[in-house]
Design an enzyme around this catalytic site. Sequence first.
Site, PDB file in Angstrom:
ATOM      1  N   ASP A 148       0.845  -1.183   0.000  1.00  0.00           N
ATOM      2  CA  ASP A 148       0.000   0.000   0.000  1.00  0.00           C
ATOM      3  C   ASP A 148       0.885   1.239   0.000  1.00  0.00           C
ATOM      4  O   ASP A 148       1.710   1.411   0.899  1.00  0.00           O
ATOM      5  CB  ASP A 148      -0.892  -0.015   1.246  1.00  0.00           C
ATOM      6  CG  ASP A 148      -1.990   1.029   1.186  1.00  0.00           C
ATOM      7  OD1 ASP A 148      -1.748   2.128   0.632  1.00  0.00           O
ATOM      8  OD2 ASP A 148      -3.090   0.755   1.697  1.00  0.00           O
ATOM      9  N   LYS A 152      -1.423   9.779   0.519  1.00  0.00           N
ATOM     10  CA  LYS A 152      -1.606  11.051   1.222  1.00  0.00           C
ATOM     11  C   LYS A 152      -0.456  11.290   2.195  1.00  0.00           C
ATOM     12  O   LYS A 152      -0.058  10.388   2.927  1.00  0.00           O
ATOM     13  CB  LYS A 152      -2.935  11.058   1.971  1.00  0.00           C
ATOM     14  CG  LYS A 152      -4.159  11.043   1.061  1.00  0.00           C
ATOM     15  CD  LYS A 152      -5.441  11.120   1.861  1.00  0.00           C
ATOM     16  CE  LYS A 152      -6.656  11.119   0.950  1.00  0.00           C
ATOM     17  NZ  LYS A 152      -7.939  11.170   1.715  1.00  0.00           N
TER      18      LYS A 152
END
Length: 245
Positions: A148, A152
């Site tokens: 992952d 952000k």
Amino acid sequence: MHEAGSDSVKQEDAKQGDNRPRGIKSYVLRAGRMTAAQTRGLKEVWPRLGLTLEAGRQEPERLFGRRAPLVVEIGFGMGASLIEQARTHPESDFIGIEVHPPGVGKLLDEADKQGLTNLRVYREDALKVLAECLPESSIDTLQLFFPDPWPKKKHHKRRILQPAFVELVRTRLKPGGTLHMATDWQAYAEHMVEVMGAAPGYRNVAPAKTAPYVSRPDFRPLTKFELRGERLGHGVWDLIFAREA
């Protein structure tokens, strides 16, 4: 494998606060539907191929009943790539680590159907498995494929590729053993280069003409996700760093 952010991430951030780096996880658990095959894998195959933290330290030679190269993959998703590697490289042993039940169940079901004996699975936090279950200098290759990216900025602390993780991996690799990473996010690839470049006890094995990256090695299977990305013109970056003696 990629996991998008969710409200549960926001709630956990609020609960922990930015001043609590310990306990921050690089994944989010979600409930999902289980197919009959996945359920079968968890119920019928797990007792034979599944491993737990409670079982403690594992000696690979005793676990597999032989001395062979050991490959550990963190976050194998639905397991297709790991199954292919175990099938095409019977001379090596494989340990997969994944927290999501559907993926674990799918891999176990497929491993059983193909009669693979060189594969074991943890459904646990990878950091705990490395710290508590796998001996020092026991791993020939650790694979971290498409983790992952947490794109952000406020979630970058959740990326698994951090200095403490890299040092833990180094202690578990054999001298000369490799940490092989792949990502389809250029910003995360650059983060990997930065973290690994500052990590002591590693050397980048990339040839000068492609450094700091390497071309995809033949032993890393192409996934459906990656093939789709290639058709769409997405890039993929592989990095391989070896533990120095």
